[in-house]
Design a protein around this motif. Structure first.
Motif, PDB file in Angstrom:
ATOM      1  N   LYS A 286      -9.287  -4.536 -15.638  1.00  0.00           N
ATOM      2  CA  LYS A 286      -8.077  -4.213 -15.849  1.00  0.00           C
ATOM      3  C   LYS A 286      -7.843  -2.981 -16.512  1.00  0.00           C
ATOM      4  N   ALA A 287      -6.510  -2.514 -16.044  1.00  0.00           N
ATOM      5  CA  ALA A 287      -5.982  -1.306 -16.304  1.00  0.00           C
ATOM      6  C   ALA A 287      -5.876  -1.052 -17.833  1.00  0.00           C
ATOM      7  N   GLU A 288      -5.518  -2.055 -18.503  1.00  0.00           N
ATOM      8  CA  GLU A 288      -5.640  -1.966 -19.826  1.00  0.00           C
ATOM      9  C   GLU A 288      -6.989  -1.704 -20.714  1.00  0.00           C
ATOM     10  N   GLU A 289      -7.944  -1.884 -20.092  1.00  0.00           N
ATOM     11  CA  GLU A 289      -9.323  -1.644 -20.666  1.00  0.00           C
ATOM     12  C   GLU A 289     -10.279  -0.425 -19.635  1.00  0.00           C
TER      13      GLU A 289
ATOM     14  N   GLY B 287       5.016  -4.338 -20.203  1.00  0.00           N
ATOM     15  CA  GLY B 287       3.548  -4.519 -21.148  1.00  0.00           C
ATOM     16  C   GLY B 287       2.603  -4.198 -20.335  1.00  0.00           C
ATOM     17  N   LEU B 288       2.504  -3.992 -18.880  1.00  0.00           N
ATOM     18  CA  LEU B 288       1.122  -3.651 -18.103  1.00  0.00           C
ATOM     19  C   LEU B 288       1.306  -2.025 -18.575  1.00  0.00           C
ATOM     20  N   HIS B 289       2.391  -1.583 -18.343  1.00  0.00           N
ATOM     21  CA  HIS B 289       2.642   0.078 -18.280  1.00  0.00           C
ATOM     22  C   HIS B 289       2.058   0.404 -19.793  1.00  0.00           C
TER      23      HIS B 289
ATOM     24  N   PRO C 287       0.900  -1.155  -0.105  1.00  0.00           N
ATOM     25  CA  PRO C 287       0.083   0.174  -0.145  1.00  0.00           C
ATOM     26  C   PRO C 287       0.857   1.160   0.053  1.00  0.00           C
ATOM     27  N   MET C 288       0.258   2.238  -0.590  1.00  0.00           N
ATOM     28  CA  MET C 288       0.925   3.658  -0.613  1.00  0.00           C
ATOM     29  C   MET C 288       0.673   4.225   1.070  1.00  0.00           C
ATOM     30  N   ARG C 289       1.866   4.830   1.345  1.00  0.00           N
ATOM     31  CA  ARG C 289       1.291   5.557   2.744  1.00  0.00           C
ATOM     32  C   ARG C 289       0.311   6.710   2.534  1.00  0.00           C
TER      33      ARG C 289
ATOM     34  N   PRO D 267      -6.722   3.476 -11.379  1.00  0.00           N
ATOM     35  CA  PRO D 267      -6.978   2.340 -12.120  1.00  0.00           C
ATOM     36  C   PRO D 267      -6.479   1.114 -11.477  1.00  0.00           C
ATOM     37  N   MET D 268      -5.400   1.425 -10.652  1.00  0.00           N
ATOM     38  CA  MET D 268      -4.670   0.237  -9.801  1.00  0.00           C
ATOM     39  C   MET D 268      -4.726   0.451  -8.442  1.00  0.00           C
ATOM     40  N   CYS D 269      -6.153   0.552  -7.765  1.00  0.00           N
ATOM     41  CA  CYS D 269      -6.248   1.046  -6.544  1.00  0.00           C
ATOM     42  C   CYS D 269      -5.692   0.469  -5.360  1.00  0.00           C
ATOM     43  N   GLY D 270      -5.430  -1.025  -5.402  1.00  0.00           N
ATOM     44  CA  GLY D 270      -5.132  -1.707  -4.050  1.00  0.00           C
ATOM     45  C   GLY D 270      -6.063  -1.506  -3.160  1.00  0.00           C
ATOM     46  N   SER D 271      -5.573  -0.943  -2.076  1.00  0.00           N
ATOM     47  CA  SER D 271      -6.503  -0.758  -0.887  1.00  0.00           C
ATOM     48  C   SER D 271      -7.204   0.608  -1.074  1.00  0.00           C
ATOM     49  N   GLY D 272      -6.977   1.375  -1.895  1.00  0.00           N
ATOM     50  CA  GLY D 272      -7.845   2.448  -2.291  1.00  0.00           C
ATOM     51  C   GLY D 272      -7.196   3.791  -1.627  1.00  0.00           C
ATOM     52  N   THR D 273      -5.909   3.707  -1.322  1.00  0.00           N
ATOM     53  CA  THR D 273      -5.250   4.945  -0.713  1.00  0.00           C
ATOM     54  C   THR D 273      -5.686   6.202  -1.246  1.00  0.00           C
ATOM     55  N   PHE D 274      -5.252   6.439  -2.645  1.00  0.00           N
ATOM     56  CA  PHE D 274      -5.196   7.734  -3.287  1.00  0.00           C
ATOM     57  C   PHE D 274      -6.774   8.169  -3.369  1.00  0.00           C
TER      58      PHE D 274
ATOM     59  N   VAL E 104      -1.863   6.906 -10.374  1.00  0.00           N
ATOM     60  CA  VAL E 104      -1.763   5.355 -10.139  1.00  0.00           C
ATOM     61  C   VAL E 104      -0.450   5.154  -9.508  1.00  0.00           C
ATOM     62  N   ASN E 105      -0.315   4.047  -8.866  1.00  0.00           N
ATOM     63  CA  ASN E 105       0.897   3.327  -8.532  1.00  0.00           C
ATOM     64  C   ASN E 105       0.870   2.009  -8.820  1.00  0.00           C
ATOM     65  N   PRO E 106       1.552   1.747 -10.161  1.00  0.00           N
ATOM     66  CA  PRO E 106       1.258   0.363 -10.608  1.00  0.00           C
ATOM     67  C   PRO E 106       2.354  -0.535  -9.759  1.00  0.00           C
TER      68      PRO E 106
ATOM     69  N   ALA F  52     -10.042   1.502  -9.479  1.00  0.00           N
ATOM     70  CA  ALA F  52     -10.391  -0.012  -9.845  1.00  0.00           C
ATOM     71  C   ALA F  52      -9.152  -0.867  -9.755  1.00  0.00           C
ATOM     72  N   ASP F  53      -9.308  -2.007  -9.998  1.00  0.00           N
ATOM     73  CA  ASP F  53      -8.208  -3.045  -9.705  1.00  0.00           C
ATOM     74  C   ASP F  53      -8.648  -4.196 -10.456  1.00  0.00           C
ATOM     75  N   ARG F  54      -7.737  -5.065 -10.829  1.00  0.00           N
ATOM     76  CA  ARG F  54      -7.997  -6.283 -11.488  1.00  0.00           C
ATOM     77  C   ARG F  54      -8.457  -7.364 -10.356  1.00  0.00           C
ATOM     78  N   ASP F  55      -7.907  -7.119  -9.107  1.00  0.00           N
ATOM     79  CA  ASP F  55      -7.853  -8.042  -8.258  1.00  0.00           C
ATOM     80  C   ASP F  55      -9.203  -7.714  -7.222  1.00  0.00           C
TER      81      ASP F  55
HETATM   82  C1  LIG Z   1       1.485  -1.206  -5.887  1.00  0.00           C
HETATM   83  S1  LIG Z   1      -0.124  -1.618  -5.594  1.00  0.00           S
HETATM   84  C2  LIG Z   1      -0.916  -0.357  -5.611  1.00  0.00           C
HETATM   85  C3  LIG Z   1      -1.197   0.139  -4.062  1.00  0.00           C
HETATM   86  C4  LIG Z   1      -2.197   1.227  -3.971  1.00  0.00           C
HETATM   87  N1  LIG Z   1      -1.837   2.509  -4.410  1.00  0.00           N
HETATM   88  C5  LIG Z   1      -2.635   1.187  -2.324  1.00  0.00           C
HETATM   89  O1  LIG Z   1      -2.278   2.461  -1.813  1.00  0.00           O
HETATM   90  O2  LIG Z   1      -3.033   0.047  -1.906  1.00  0.00           O
HETATM   91  C6  LIG Z   1      -0.557  -2.238  -7.426  1.00  0.00           C
HETATM   92  C7  LIG Z   1      -1.993  -2.695  -7.726  1.00  0.00           C
HETATM   93  O3  LIG Z   1      -2.159  -2.907  -8.945  1.00  0.00           O
HETATM   94  C8  LIG Z   1      -3.017  -3.991  -9.312  1.00  0.00           C
HETATM   95  N2  LIG Z   1      -2.855  -4.515 -10.512  1.00  0.00           N
HETATM   96  C9  LIG Z   1      -1.826  -5.113 -11.038  1.00  0.00           C
HETATM   97  N3  LIG Z   1      -1.863  -5.359 -12.592  1.00  0.00           N
HETATM   98  C10 LIG Z   1      -3.324  -4.944 -12.815  1.00  0.00           C
HETATM   99  C11 LIG Z   1      -3.912  -4.836 -14.012  1.00  0.00           C
HETATM  100  N4  LIG Z   1      -3.517  -5.046 -15.205  1.00  0.00           N
HETATM  101  N5  LIG Z   1      -4.818  -4.124 -13.824  1.00  0.00           N
HETATM  102  C12 LIG Z   1      -5.625  -3.534 -12.857  1.00  0.00           C
HETATM  103  N6  LIG Z   1      -4.635  -3.564 -11.595  1.00  0.00           N
HETATM  104  C13 LIG Z   1      -3.763  -4.183 -11.616  1.00  0.00           C
HETATM  105  C14 LIG Z   1      -2.674  -4.993  -8.402  1.00  0.00           C
HETATM  106  O4  LIG Z   1      -3.719  -5.904  -7.984  1.00  0.00           O
HETATM  107  C15 LIG Z   1      -2.383  -4.026  -7.088  1.00  0.00           C
HETATM  108  O5  LIG Z   1      -3.576  -3.794  -6.322  1.00  0.00           O
END
Ligand SMILES: C[S@@+](CC[C@H](N)C(=O)[O-])C[C@H]1O[C@@H](n2cnc3c(N)ncnc32)[C@H](O)[C@@H]1O
Length: 368
Positions: free
Chosen positions: A278-281, A310-312, A167-169, A191-198, A294-296, A249-252
């Motif tokens: 997915k971030a790509e979509e 590829g992801l970026h 997670p991001m602090r 679009p890759m929000c993890g625990s939603g910090t931002f 975003v913090n990929p 959003a997050d793919r997880d």
């Molecule tokens: C470094 S973490 C982000 C942490 C977030 N900023 C937080 O504070 O919790 C990266 C996130 O990207 C997600 N992720 C990885 N590949 C992804 C994809 N292709 N599309 C969407 N989310 C993806 C992971 O599931 C993970 O939650």
């Protein structure tokens, strides 16, 4: 009320963003220092800084300083010091000492001398797990005494139960949002929000929710504490309903569930929206452009890097295709990963320490 020096610790690299926040919050003449910001204020300022500042990791109150060239001199000066002004006899304390360029070079021995005075002369208990920490910094034979008035690091807002991977602090997230010019009036999408910090930080800022509203602080255990004044300071004014929504959003699926739970606990569920994908979509969540931050994933091992490029690149393609007018901010360890998005990146922000890594914010202007 007497003024003294207050030092706000932040992650090295974020001092400039923090000094701007401190100035905007109305604290007098804050100055940037390596690793933080200092200003002069009183105990009410200490409490308000803990309650309101989003970017400070700790608030230290400088309670005194004296020179000491030997352990004996340190003990004598510590014996003469008026501890009762600040510390309570019934509350245990932990003593931490750092020394540099000084005749007193043994940190453990210096800590023992101060602890001895506190125990024997003042009658306090010394406890390595104490809620109150007294810090003595001995630099060039000058001993500076500070109290950590925060206790647990201020990135622990007190309402996050579910934490995803890496997670991001919250303190860093708030300052990166500030570096992007976020002022509560723009839509934010991660679009890759993890625990939603931002997303949650942005929603809280927009709703005028103070970061320290749900937690306790070490200063509540000090002799300088006034529970009535604090109760008034903590009083909650009516919530401002933000003019816009905050999206993650997050793919997880687990990350999405965690983000929703965290948003509910933070009181911003009504202004946030989390979905799985997915971030790509991705597609813009609103017609009016806003900010993508975003913090990929970084991937510390070389073997992981290939798929990260590829992801970026996939994220960059989605943003270029569909996010005209949006500004993008990418927090990452590697310029190469940021560049792999193919986005028109501006000069990156300063390098910031983040859990043993160095990250930077790479921003764009509004996308064409
Ligand atoms: C470094 S973490 C982000 C942490 C977030 N900023 C937080 O504070 O919790 C990266 C996130 O990207 C997600 N992720 C990885 N590949 C992804 C994809 N292709 N599309 C969407 N989310 C993806 C992971 O599931 C993970 O939650």
């Amino acid at each position: 009320m007497k003024k003294f020096e207050i030092f706000l610790i932040t992650s090295p690299g974020l001092e400039k963003a923090l000094v701007e926040e401190v100035r905007e919050a109305g604290f007098a003449k804050p100055k940037m220092m390596p690793g933080g910001v200092r200003f002069r204020g009183n105990w009410h300022d200490v409490w308000r800084a803990n309650l309101e500042l989003r970017g400070a990791v700790k608030v230290l109150a400088r309670i005194g300083s004296f020179s000491a060239m030997s352990l004996g001199a340190l003990e004598k000066r510590a014996r003469d010091f008026d501890w009762g002004q600040f510390l309570r006899r019934d509350i245990p304390v932990k003593v931490e000492v750092t020394t540099q360029k000084s005749k007193i070079y043994h940190q453990g021995a210096a800590a023992e001398r101060i602890e001895k005075i506190l125990r024997e002369d003042v009658g306090m208990a010394i406890d390595p797990d104490a809620a109150v920490v007294l810090k003595a910094r001995i630099d060039d034979n000058l001993v500076t005494l500070s109290i950590d008035t925060s206790g647990e690091s201020l990135h622990k807002r007190g309402h996050k139960a579910a934490v995803a991977k890496a997670p991001m602090r919250e303190t860093m997230a708030a300052l990166f949002l500030r570096q992007m010019g976020f002022d509560g009036s723009q839509t934010v999408f991660d679009p890759m929000c993890g625990s939603g910090t931002f997303v949650i930080e942005a929603a809280e800022i927009a709703a005028g929710l103070r970061p320290g509203r749900s937690r306790t602080f070490a200063f509540e255990h000090l002799a300088t504490f006034d529970a009535d004044v604090w109760a008034t300071m903590r009083q909650v004014s009516a919530l401002t309903a933000p003019a816009c929504q905050f999206f993650g959003a997050d793919r997880d699926a687990g990350a999405v569930t965690s983000s929703r739970a965290n948003a509910t606990r933070a009181g911003v569920a009504d202004f946030t929206d989390f979905s799985q994908g997915k971030a790509e979509e991705i597609a813009p969540p609103t017609a009016a452009p806003g900010i993508v931050i975003v913090n990929p994933p970084y991937g510390s091992r070389i073997s992981n890097k290939g798929h990260l490029y590829g992801l970026h690149s996939g994220l960059g393609m989605a943003l270029k295709a569909r996010f005209s007018g949006w500004r993008v901010g990418i927090v990452t360890t590697e310029a190469g990963l940021a560049r792999a998005t193919g986005l028109p990146l501006l000069e990156p922000g300063p390098s910031v320490s983040h859990g043993g890594l160095r990250v930077r914010l790479f921003q764009t202007d509004p996308l064409p």
